[in-house]
Design a protein around this motif. Structure first.
Motif, PDB file in Angstrom:
ATOM      1  N   ARG A  71      44.060  37.010  25.066  1.00  0.00           N
ATOM      2  CA  ARG A  71      43.554  36.764  26.418  1.00  0.00           C
ATOM      3  C   ARG A  71      43.858  35.323  26.837  1.00  0.00           C
ATOM      4  O   ARG A  71      43.421  34.380  26.175  1.00  0.00           O
ATOM      5  CB  ARG A  71      42.053  37.029  26.462  1.00  0.00           C
ATOM      6  N   ILE A  72      44.578  35.167  27.941  1.00  0.00           N
ATOM      7  CA  ILE A  72      45.010  33.849  28.409  1.00  0.00           C
ATOM      8  C   ILE A  72      44.478  33.597  29.812  1.00  0.00           C
ATOM      9  O   ILE A  72      44.674  34.410  30.720  1.00  0.00           O
ATOM     10  CB  ILE A  72      46.549  33.745  28.425  1.00  0.00           C
ATOM     11  N   GLY A  73      43.799  32.473  29.998  1.00  0.00           N
ATOM     12  CA  GLY A  73      43.317  32.081  31.316  1.00  0.00           C
ATOM     13  C   GLY A  73      44.238  31.007  31.879  1.00  0.00           C
ATOM     14  O   GLY A  73      44.662  30.107  31.158  1.00  0.00           O
ATOM     15  N   ILE A  74      44.553  31.098  33.171  1.00  0.00           N
ATOM     16  CA  ILE A  74      45.424  30.114  33.808  1.00  0.00           C
ATOM     17  C   ILE A  74      44.801  29.636  35.108  1.00  0.00           C
ATOM     18  O   ILE A  74      44.416  30.442  35.964  1.00  0.00           O
ATOM     19  CB  ILE A  74      46.826  30.706  34.087  1.00  0.00           C
ATOM     20  N   THR A  75      44.692  28.318  35.238  1.00  0.00           N
ATOM     21  CA  THR A  75      44.183  27.730  36.469  1.00  0.00           C
ATOM     22  C   THR A  75      45.055  26.535  36.833  1.00  0.00           C
ATOM     23  O   THR A  75      45.998  26.219  36.113  1.00  0.00           O
ATOM     24  CB  THR A  75      42.711  27.305  36.309  1.00  0.00           C
ATOM     25  N   GLY A  76      44.745  25.880  37.925  1.00  0.00           N
ATOM     26  CA  GLY A  76      45.553  24.732  38.319  1.00  0.00           C
ATOM     27  C   GLY A  76      45.178  24.217  39.683  1.00  0.00           C
ATOM     28  O   GLY A  76      44.493  24.891  40.463  1.00  0.00           O
ATOM     29  N   VAL A  77      45.624  23.000  39.975  1.00  0.00           N
ATOM     30  CA  VAL A  77      45.338  22.382  41.261  1.00  0.00           C
ATOM     31  C   VAL A  77      46.095  23.128  42.357  1.00  0.00           C
ATOM     32  O   VAL A  77      47.092  23.805  42.084  1.00  0.00           O
ATOM     33  CB  VAL A  77      45.743  20.895  41.263  1.00  0.00           C
ATOM     34  N   PRO A  78      45.649  23.028  43.609  1.00  0.00           N
ATOM     35  CA  PRO A  78      46.376  23.671  44.716  1.00  0.00           C
ATOM     36  C   PRO A  78      47.836  23.209  44.762  1.00  0.00           C
ATOM     37  O   PRO A  78      48.122  22.023  44.625  1.00  0.00           O
ATOM     38  CB  PRO A  78      45.609  23.198  45.959  1.00  0.00           C
ATOM     39  N   GLY A  79      48.736  24.153  44.904  1.00  0.00           N
ATOM     40  CA  GLY A  79      50.144  23.808  44.987  1.00  0.00           C
ATOM     41  C   GLY A  79      50.839  23.704  43.649  1.00  0.00           C
ATOM     42  O   GLY A  79      52.031  23.363  43.586  1.00  0.00           O
ATOM     43  N   ALA A  80      50.121  24.007  42.569  1.00  0.00           N
ATOM     44  CA  ALA A  80      50.710  23.890  41.232  1.00  0.00           C
ATOM     45  C   ALA A  80      51.666  25.039  40.923  1.00  0.00           C
ATOM     46  O   ALA A  80      52.392  24.985  39.932  1.00  0.00           O
ATOM     47  CB  ALA A  80      49.606  23.825  40.178  1.00  0.00           C
ATOM     48  N   GLY A  81      51.661  26.070  41.744  1.00  0.00           N
ATOM     49  CA  GLY A  81      52.579  27.189  41.525  1.00  0.00           C
ATOM     50  C   GLY A  81      52.094  28.181  40.494  1.00  0.00           C
ATOM     51  O   GLY A  81      52.887  28.679  39.689  1.00  0.00           O
ATOM     52  N   LYS A  82      50.794  28.498  40.515  1.00  0.00           N
ATOM     53  CA  LYS A  82      50.223  29.401  39.508  1.00  0.00           C
ATOM     54  C   LYS A  82      50.882  30.779  39.520  1.00  0.00           C
ATOM     55  O   LYS A  82      51.272  31.299  38.480  1.00  0.00           O
ATOM     56  CB  LYS A  82      48.706  29.531  39.719  1.00  0.00           C
ATOM     57  N   SER A  83      50.985  31.371  40.707  1.00  0.00           N
ATOM     58  CA  SER A  83      51.542  32.724  40.784  1.00  0.00           C
ATOM     59  C   SER A  83      53.014  32.756  40.382  1.00  0.00           C
ATOM     60  O   SER A  83      53.457  33.696  39.700  1.00  0.00           O
ATOM     61  CB  SER A  83      51.370  33.281  42.203  1.00  0.00           C
ATOM     62  N   GLN A 174      33.614  26.384  39.344  1.00  0.00           N
ATOM     63  CA  GLN A 174      32.743  27.267  38.582  1.00  0.00           C
ATOM     64  C   GLN A 174      33.493  28.480  38.033  1.00  0.00           C
ATOM     65  O   GLN A 174      33.188  28.973  36.946  1.00  0.00           O
ATOM     66  CB  GLN A 174      31.576  27.733  39.466  1.00  0.00           C
ATOM     67  N   SER A 175      34.502  28.957  38.764  1.00  0.00           N
ATOM     68  CA  SER A 175      35.239  30.130  38.294  1.00  0.00           C
ATOM     69  C   SER A 175      36.002  29.834  37.008  1.00  0.00           C
ATOM     70  O   SER A 175      36.191  30.703  36.168  1.00  0.00           O
ATOM     71  CB  SER A 175      36.204  30.637  39.369  1.00  0.00           C
ATOM     72  N   GLU A 176      36.457  28.570  36.848  1.00  0.00           N
ATOM     73  CA  GLU A 176      37.157  28.198  35.613  1.00  0.00           C
ATOM     74  C   GLU A 176      36.244  28.328  34.401  1.00  0.00           C
ATOM     75  O   GLU A 176      36.663  28.782  33.338  1.00  0.00           O
ATOM     76  CB  GLU A 176      37.670  26.758  35.685  1.00  0.00           C
ATOM     77  N   ILE A 177      34.994  27.933  34.575  1.00  0.00           N
ATOM     78  CA  ILE A 177      34.037  28.011  33.466  1.00  0.00           C
ATOM     79  C   ILE A 177      33.822  29.472  33.072  1.00  0.00           C
ATOM     80  O   ILE A 177      33.768  29.810  31.894  1.00  0.00           O
ATOM     81  CB  ILE A 177      32.700  27.355  33.874  1.00  0.00           C
ATOM     82  N   MET A 178      33.721  30.344  34.056  1.00  0.00           N
ATOM     83  CA  MET A 178      33.524  31.769  33.773  1.00  0.00           C
ATOM     84  C   MET A 178      34.732  32.373  33.070  1.00  0.00           C
ATOM     85  O   MET A 178      34.591  33.162  32.135  1.00  0.00           O
ATOM     86  CB  MET A 178      33.235  32.522  35.067  1.00  0.00           C
ATOM     87  N   GLN A 199      44.075  14.801  41.447  1.00  0.00           N
ATOM     88  CA  GLN A 199      43.253  14.998  42.622  1.00  0.00           C
ATOM     89  C   GLN A 199      42.632  16.395  42.572  1.00  0.00           C
ATOM     90  O   GLN A 199      43.329  17.400  42.495  1.00  0.00           O
ATOM     91  CB  GLN A 199      44.095  14.855  43.888  1.00  0.00           C
ATOM     92  N   GLY A 200      41.323  16.484  42.637  1.00  0.00           N
ATOM     93  CA  GLY A 200      40.645  17.773  42.565  1.00  0.00           C
ATOM     94  C   GLY A 200      40.524  18.314  41.155  1.00  0.00           C
ATOM     95  O   GLY A 200      39.973  19.378  40.952  1.00  0.00           O
ATOM     96  N   MET A 201      41.071  17.607  40.171  1.00  0.00           N
ATOM     97  CA  MET A 201      41.001  18.079  38.788  1.00  0.00           C
ATOM     98  C   MET A 201      39.957  17.240  38.036  1.00  0.00           C
ATOM     99  O   MET A 201      40.209  16.111  37.652  1.00  0.00           O
ATOM    100  CB  MET A 201      42.372  17.945  38.124  1.00  0.00           C
ATOM    101  N   LYS A 202      38.787  17.794  37.861  1.00  0.00           N
ATOM    102  CA  LYS A 202      37.717  17.046  37.227  1.00  0.00           C
ATOM    103  C   LYS A 202      37.922  16.961  35.716  1.00  0.00           C
ATOM    104  O   LYS A 202      38.547  17.819  35.107  1.00  0.00           O
ATOM    105  CB  LYS A 202      36.370  17.713  37.535  1.00  0.00           C
ATOM    106  N   LYS A 203      37.345  15.912  35.156  1.00  0.00           N
ATOM    107  CA  LYS A 203      37.442  15.722  33.714  1.00  0.00           C
ATOM    108  C   LYS A 203      36.884  16.933  32.973  1.00  0.00           C
ATOM    109  O   LYS A 203      37.430  17.362  31.948  1.00  0.00           O
ATOM    110  CB  LYS A 203      36.675  14.463  33.316  1.00  0.00           C
ATOM    111  N   GLY A 204      35.822  17.512  33.511  1.00  0.00           N
ATOM    112  CA  GLY A 204      35.213  18.671  32.866  1.00  0.00           C
ATOM    113  C   GLY A 204      36.158  19.848  32.756  1.00  0.00           C
ATOM    114  O   GLY A 204      36.132  20.587  31.784  1.00  0.00           O
ATOM    115  N   ILE A 205      37.020  20.030  33.773  1.00  0.00           N
ATOM    116  CA  ILE A 205      37.992  21.117  33.739  1.00  0.00           C
ATOM    117  C   ILE A 205      39.057  20.835  32.692  1.00  0.00           C
ATOM    118  O   ILE A 205      39.495  21.724  31.957  1.00  0.00           O
ATOM    119  CB  ILE A 205      38.643  21.318  35.125  1.00  0.00           C
ATOM    120  N   MET A 206      39.481  19.565  32.595  1.00  0.00           N
ATOM    121  CA  MET A 206      40.486  19.195  31.596  1.00  0.00           C
ATOM    122  C   MET A 206      39.956  19.427  30.188  1.00  0.00           C
ATOM    123  O   MET A 206      40.702  19.773  29.279  1.00  0.00           O
ATOM    124  CB  MET A 206      40.903  17.740  31.776  1.00  0.00           C
TER     125      MET A 206
END
Length: 343
Positions: A71-83, A174-178, A199-206
């Motif tokens: 199971r792999i979770g993927i997130t990223g800042v806006p414009g990072a090209g996730k899709s 919050q969705s990243e934590i879930m 920008q928009g990437m909090k230390k907690g997410i990292m």
């Protein structure tokens, strides 16, 4: 009869006007039928009470066939090209012989309630791949609903034989934590720019991620991507590792040019191998099951409370009393809970 135990009668009960052939869905899922899987997920996502019951019966039947995926979770800042990254990464995995399910948590329109990101459209090529299954999941504005429905969809995909499950988040905190609570490996996508990528990437997410990838490392941006990678590694060096026995690092890739994707896959496989060896992989799965138990318990209690026949008529009355100042919030809650306990 039960397909797994021919001599055993099925636990599914045919109801009058039952529009959902649950046993057929079960058989279709276990045979890897994508149409059956899609119908089962629609059943899980339904808010109708009777559909909830059927969905839980279905999950109970397929549960022995779950837990075998990565199971792999993927997130990223806006414009990072996730899709774009997920499509290229998923295509590569399919070409390597894997079967890939992508669950894209999609914010819903507050007017229509429908998905507005359209990930299935954005991943057109991957959606057409016979070894892939792409499913956007509208949040309908409730993260708690996302947690339950996405987790149950994940289990259905595992029962259908998908050995790699990718969950994409919308990147709203919050969705990243879930999602971290549902996956084995958590990947954070970044973009170039000295400091701008944070920008928009909090230390907690990292601190949640097992690896970071600087995407769009192509053309004139390649040099900046490498610079960003070094800067991110310096930051990650001082953060507490997200997974015991594993050090998070940053990498670069180009989803458009299909470069760096194989290296990222090797990193994920190395992660799986090492964490299984020291037991942290299994430990995380065990903790997630515990968290899932309490999440479901709270969800069921809340649903039972708000839909209770004796409580429903009083909620709006207490709400008006609180708004008018005739009753404190604490007192209103206390009286409502007393009514609930008496019933």
């Amino acid at each position: 009869m039960d397909a797994q135990n021919p001599g055993k009668k099925s636990r599914f009960v045919k109801r009058k006007n039952d529009p959902v052939p649950v046993p057929a869905l079960r058989e279709g899922i276990l045979n890897g039928n994508r149409s059956s899987l899609a119908k089962a997920i629609t059943l899980i996502e339904s808010n109708a009470a009777h559909h909830y019951e059927w969905g839980q019966q279905l999950l109970g039947e397929v549960m022995p066939h779950t837990g075998n995926s990565l199971r792999i979770g993927i997130t990223g800042v806006p414009g990072a090209g996730k899709s774009t990254f997920i499509e290229a990464f998923g295509e590569m995995l399919c070409n390597k012989g894997h079967s890939v399910a992508v669950l894209a948590i999609d914010p819903s329109s507050s007017l229509s309630g429908g998905s507005i990101l359209g990930d299935k459209t954005r991943m057109e090529q991957l959606s057409k791949n016979p070894k892939a299954f792409v499913r956007p999941s509208p949040t309908a504005g409730t993260l708690g609903g996302v947690h339950r429905k996405t987790n149950e969809t994940l289990l259905l995909c595992e029962a259908a034989g998908y050995d790699i499950i990718i969950i994409e988040t919308v990147g709203v905190g919050q969705s990243e934590i879930m999602v971290r609570q549902m996956v084995d490996f958590f990947l954070l996508l970044a973009i170039t720019g000295a400091g701008d990528e944070l920008q928009g990437m909090k230390k907690g997410i990292m601190e949640l991620c097992d690896a970071m990838v600087v995407n769009k490392a192509d053309g004139e941006n390649k040099r900046l991507a490498e610079k960003t990678r070094r800067e991110l590694n310096q930051i990650l060096h001082f953060l507490v590792p997200a997974t015991k026995g594993w050090g998070s690092r940053a990498y670069t890739c180009s989803s458009l040019e299909k470069r760096g994707l194989s290296e990222i896959w090797e990193v994920i496989k190395d992660f799986e191998s090492k964490t299984k060896e020291i037991g942290s992989f299994q430990s995380r799965r065990s903790i997630q099951k515990k968290e899932w138990f309490y999440t479901m318990l709270k969800d069921r209690i809340l649903t039972d409370f708000f839909l209770h026949e004796r409580i429903k008529p009083y909620i709006s009355q207490f709400e008006e009393k609180v708004k008018s100042g005739g009753l404190t919030t604490s007192k209103a809650i206390e009286e409502l809970l007393d009514l609930y306990k008496q019933s």
